[in-house]
Design an enzyme around this catalytic site. Sequence first.
Site, mmCIF file in Angstrom:
data_model
loop_
_atom_site.group_PDB
_atom_site.id
_atom_site.type_symbol
_atom_site.label_atom_id
_atom_site.label_comp_id
_atom_site.label_asym_id
_atom_site.label_seq_id
_atom_site.Cartn_x
_atom_site.Cartn_y
_atom_site.Cartn_z
ATOM 1 N N ASP A 172 46.026 29.572 38.730
ATOM 2 C CA ASP A 172 46.291 29.363 40.154
ATOM 3 C C ASP A 172 47.788 29.558 40.389
ATOM 4 O O ASP A 172 48.602 29.048 39.611
ATOM 5 C CB ASP A 172 45.862 27.955 40.593
ATOM 6 C CG ASP A 172 45.684 27.842 42.101
ATOM 7 O OD1 ASP A 172 46.638 28.152 42.842
ATOM 8 O OD2 ASP A 172 44.595 27.437 42.540
ATOM 9 N N LEU A 185 44.750 17.565 50.083
ATOM 10 C CA LEU A 185 44.205 16.297 49.598
ATOM 11 C C LEU A 185 42.910 15.897 50.290
ATOM 12 O O LEU A 185 42.188 15.029 49.792
ATOM 13 C CB LEU A 185 45.253 15.189 49.761
ATOM 14 C CG LEU A 185 46.608 15.444 49.080
ATOM 15 C CD1 LEU A 185 47.483 14.200 49.190
ATOM 16 C CD2 LEU A 185 46.435 15.867 47.631
ATOM 17 N N LYS A 225 49.496 23.877 41.026
ATOM 18 C CA LYS A 225 48.146 23.346 40.899
ATOM 19 C C LYS A 225 47.587 23.507 39.487
ATOM 20 O O LYS A 225 46.925 22.600 38.965
ATOM 21 C CB LYS A 225 47.214 24.037 41.897
ATOM 22 C CG LYS A 225 47.444 23.639 43.336
ATOM 23 C CD LYS A 225 46.429 24.308 44.252
ATOM 24 C CE LYS A 225 46.665 23.917 45.705
ATOM 25 N NZ LYS A 225 45.688 24.572 46.619
ATOM 26 N N ASP A 242 40.472 32.274 46.864
ATOM 27 C CA ASP A 242 40.333 32.335 48.320
ATOM 28 C C ASP A 242 40.635 33.696 48.919
ATOM 29 O O ASP A 242 40.952 33.796 50.102
ATOM 30 C CB ASP A 242 41.235 31.274 48.971
ATOM 31 C CG ASP A 242 42.714 31.494 48.648
ATOM 32 O OD1 ASP A 242 43.033 32.450 47.920
ATOM 33 O OD2 ASP A 242 43.535 30.681 49.120
ATOM 34 N N CYS A 291 28.860 44.785 43.932
ATOM 35 C CA CYS A 291 27.599 45.233 44.533
ATOM 36 C C CYS A 291 27.272 44.405 45.775
ATOM 37 O O CYS A 291 26.641 44.893 46.716
ATOM 38 C CB CYS A 291 26.453 45.098 43.533
ATOM 39 S SG CYS A 291 26.509 46.181 42.103
ATOM 40 N N CYS A 344 40.893 28.536 55.178
ATOM 41 C CA CYS A 344 40.598 27.175 55.597
ATOM 42 C C CYS A 344 41.578 26.713 56.666
ATOM 43 O O CYS A 344 41.226 25.944 57.555
ATOM 44 C CB CYS A 344 40.666 26.237 54.389
ATOM 45 S SG CYS A 344 39.372 26.514 53.171
ATOM 46 N N CYS A 367 30.394 48.472 38.421
ATOM 47 C CA CYS A 367 29.438 48.275 37.328
ATOM 48 C C CYS A 367 28.473 49.433 37.092
ATOM 49 O O CYS A 367 27.686 49.386 36.154
ATOM 50 C CB CYS A 367 28.623 47.005 37.562
ATOM 51 S SG CYS A 367 27.473 47.103 38.958
#
Length: 256
Positions: free
Chosen positions: A61, A70, A85, A129, A175, A189, A253
């Site tokens: 991270d 929090l 983090k 994210d 995919c 967020c 893939c």
Amino acid sequence: MTLAPKRLDRFARHIVLPELGGAGQVALSQAHVVLVGCGGIGSPALQYLAGAGVGRLTLIDDDVVDLTNLQRQTIFTEADLNRPKAEVAADWVRRFDSAIEVRAIAGRLGGLNAAPLLEGATLVLDGCDNFATRLAVSDACVKLGVPLTSAALGRFQGQVANFAGHLEGHSCYRCFVGDAFDAEDCDTCAADGVLGAMAGWVGTFAAMHAVRVLTSGHAAMGDPQWGKVHLLDGLAPALRTMRIVKDPECRGCSAA
């Protein structure tokens, strides 16, 4: 390999499960999971992976702990504000179970360094994210032959799936989402909001899904459910599943 007496006591509630047993617990103790993202999804996922006795964890991270975290990122406290983090998460693991080998990487994973960072993993759990990182993780997992548990979260919805794009006939994360996404396309967020308890549901579901893969062939917990995306709705509440078929044109893939 056998477990030491103290480890037998610690994981007694696992070992008595016929679907897991001693063989499944040993498989967990020998596993190396790379966790990409230690935030809303990564925090509860990490807690239950460590609680399950996964023997080795690599935590990636590039962010630092912020006060807004929090509300949902359960391993952090006010004392951790402004600390990386990944390092705080690794400290949490060391306090929780000193027998787990843990490594913190406080940096960003991308296309150029994804394969070296993920090499040697038994499984990668991606709870980051942004799509650019997710696609880099997926492509590296296919290249390295490593299973991927992918989890995403927003507002009151979540998605969790296991992918094995390195196996013949199985789809990968690319995919599912295609090639069009980059870091700027991902909702945040901060902009859209997220219910804290929803992060817990998605993170623990992802940990459960990872355990399915890690114990496959050693225990009877069921199949890994490759390519099945589980959609979690926190408002209804509801859970539904859709299957992602392998895209013959997928550049991640199709040649694997």
